[in-house]
Design a protein around this motif. Structure first.
Motif, PDB file in Angstrom:
ATOM      1  N   ARG A 194      63.680  15.494 -21.574  1.00 54.61           N
ATOM      2  CA  ARG A 194      63.566  14.369 -20.644  1.00 54.61           C
ATOM      3  C   ARG A 194      62.190  13.709 -20.743  1.00 54.61           C
ATOM      4  N   ALA A 223      61.631  11.870 -24.021  1.00 54.94           N
ATOM      5  CA  ALA A 223      62.261  10.542 -24.084  1.00 54.94           C
ATOM      6  C   ALA A 223      61.459   9.501 -23.314  1.00 54.94           C
ATOM      7  N   GLN A 224      60.803   9.928 -22.230  1.00 54.94           N
ATOM      8  CA  GLN A 224      60.066   8.991 -21.370  1.00 54.94           C
ATOM      9  C   GLN A 224      58.633   8.754 -21.841  1.00 54.94           C
ATOM     10  N   PRO A 258      56.674  10.565 -24.951  1.00 52.41           N
ATOM     11  CA  PRO A 258      56.578  11.613 -25.977  1.00 52.41           C
ATOM     12  C   PRO A 258      55.152  12.071 -26.267  1.00 52.41           C
ATOM     13  N   ASP A 294      59.904  18.788 -28.305  1.00 47.97           N
ATOM     14  CA  ASP A 294      61.337  18.501 -28.389  1.00 47.97           C
ATOM     15  C   ASP A 294      61.827  18.593 -29.831  1.00 47.97           C
TER      16      ASP A 294
END
Length: 535
Positions: free
Chosen positions: A16, A19-20, A22, A41
């Motif tokens: 999460r 994605a917002q 990195p 990630d």
């Protein structure tokens, strides 16, 4: 009560934030290596792909013998994205106990730091399930019956278009082996829901932790102190500073260098810091909150000297966090108040509730599914015994106050009964630690000549300080410690035996008993008359 979500489990939380944002820092090792959320990630997927090539799938158990480091987190996330189970091994285990854990887990793969590979070498021919050993930080190794993979060999290839999942709250996340001080080590099977619940409960009700916070975490990844506090920071998108071993000398320089705002420490660590000589710049640091378990005597002075806020809590491997205090000064031995997701009782030996103010065993049960131990791995009898009458029995003695504060009394196995009186080892230790020459201590029971117990105190002095056993007894009498609590035996040691998480190993002190260097108090009159005791 916060509703739990699988999206807050470590692998999903990393994805999460990646994605917002990195580039947001996630893991910082004190040796200089770092990893942001985007990299974490991607590495999670890369490790998942590598494990998949080795045949790892849903609920496959994989052993890890690693220090607290970025590789340990990448390994755990990679396994989670396949639905596999991380089995972290206590890095102090070797010989028969290490062999027991490897064999009991029936795992076929081990991810091992190069420095501990020689421990496997001595056992390799006796390991019936282990077939592959991955060494992420060392050169190729020959001479073992297992297949050895280096980092490059293990991580060869690219995940490409492979797809991976993230765990549900009910999925097993980890099997965490206990130290086995009362028998064979038990593998505590914990679901992801336990880590998510604790990532909420470990934060005091009046304490805010968010993405701007940096947590200092000098704790191992085979223990809840490392893994569950890591889960807090991943949930909020914060940063974690990893250090392999706590160092009193390096603590404040690390806090300042990495701008740490929150830190976890066991009481012994805080005690070491408090007993250092005061410096003019003690309060000149970025630390805002120190979580101290258990809370030390001198909490107010610690807060004032270092300009920090503190709180304490209580939990266990099997349960996670069930009690937390608020920020601020707490009563002696307080562990705080009930947290969401649990019911608590204090009971007698027949599991009957006792009134507020009376000591009894703390028993616990969850009010939500998948937030505590699933089972002791392959030990149905031990699982059933722990959940006697459908409540988990902690083995800890508490007193509940009328306003709902839970006061720790003692471990059932650490309690001392002398001449019909119950003695709290924690309470006696607190009295000994008031003496400024004492660095740390442990009170244990030793067999009495007729019945019940006698009290022995093992003491470590501060560097350069002197204290005799008669002087210590005089100190306790001056502090008005009840006569029945005054130790009959005193022994000065260079160090106390400890686990890798700095918990004192009282079982070893009890086993040592009265030694040739133990002092014995005659107990006559108000003066201290001690004689050297052999035996």
């Amino acid at each position: 009560m916060t509703e739990l979500s699988a999206h807050d489990a470590l692998p999903s939380a990393i994805a999460r934030t990646a994605a917002q944002d990195p580039g947001r820092p996630f893991l910082l090792q004190v040796d200089g290596r770092s990893q942001n959320y985007g990299e974490a990630d991607a590495e999670g997927d890369r490790f998942a792909s590598a494990f998949r090539r080795l045949g790892v799938e849903q609920e496959t158990r994989v052993l890890t013998l690693l220090p607290p480091c970025i590789d340990a987190v990448d390994t755990w996330v990679g396994l989670a994205r396949l639905g596999a189970v991380n089995v972290p091994v206590n890095t102090s285990f070797e010989g028969r106990i290490l062999e027991y854990v490897i064999e009991n887990s029936r795992a076929g793969i081990l991810v091992c730091a190069a420095r501990w590979l020689d421990r496997i070498t001595h056992l390799a021919d006796r390991l019936t399930s282990l077939r592959v050993i991955v060494v992420l930080d060392g050169p190729p190794t020959d001479g073992l019956p297992q297949q050895i993979l280096t980092r490059d060999e293990f991580l060869t290839g690219d995940p490409g278009d492979e797809t991976f999942g993230n765990p549900e709250l009910s999925d097993p996340a980890m099997i965490m082996y206990t130290s086995g001080t009362t028998g064979s080590s038990k593998g505590v099977v914990l679901p992801w829901g336990a880590f998510v619940r604790s990532s909420h409960n470990l934060v005091a009700p009046d304490c805010d932790v968010d993405s701007h916070d940096v947590m200092y975490l000098p704790f191992p990844m085979f223990h809840i102190s490392g893994t569950q506090f890591l889960s807090i920071m991943a949930r909020v998108g914060g940063t974690v500073v990893l250090r392999e071993v706590f160092s009193t000398d390096d603590y404040w320089s690390d806090i300042r260098r990495f701008s740490c705002t929150i830190s976890l420490m066991v009481g012994a660590m805080a005690g070491f810091l408090a007993k250092q000589d005061a410096r003019p710049d003690d309060a000149d640091n970025p630390l805002d909150v120190a979580i101290i378990i258990p809370m030390i005597d001198g909490q107010a002075e610690f807060e004032r000297r270092f300009d920090v806020r503190t709180y304490t809590l209580y939990g266990s491997t099997e349960l996670g966090c069930v009690l937390t205090s608020n920020l601020g000064i707490v009563p002696p031995r307080s562990c705080g108040f009930l947290r969401p997701g649990f019911e608590l009782r204090i009971v007698d030996t027949q599991d009957r509730p006792v009134p507020d103010g009376e000591p009894g065993e703390l028993i616990v049960r969850p009010t939500e599914p998948w937030t505590t131990i699933i089972e002791y791995f392959d030990m149905p009898a031990a699982t059933a015994a722990a959940f006697r009458n459908l409540w988990f029995h902690t083995g800890d003695t508490f007193v509940r106050t009328p306003d709902g504060d839970y006061i720790f009394f003692d471990r059932l196995k650490d309690s001392i009964r002398r001449r019909g009186e119950n003695i709290s080892s924690a309470e006696l230790e607190a009295c000994v630690l008031v003496h400024d020459a004492v660095l740390e201590c442990a009170a244990v029971a030793v067999p009495a000549e007729i019945s019940e117990d006698e009290v022995k105190v093992c003491v470590v002095l501060r560097p350069g300080r002197e204290l005799t056993a008669p002087e210590l007894i005089d100190h306790l009498l001056t502090e008005r410690v009840p006569r029945f609590m005054i130790p009959r035996y005193v022994e000065f040691l260079d160090t106390l035996p400890k686990t890798p998480t700095n918990k004192i190993q009282k079982d070893r002190l009890r086993a040592a008993g009265v030694t040739a260097t133990t002092w014995q108090w005659s107990g006559r009159g108000s003066n201290t008359e001690l004689v050297s005791s052999g035996g």
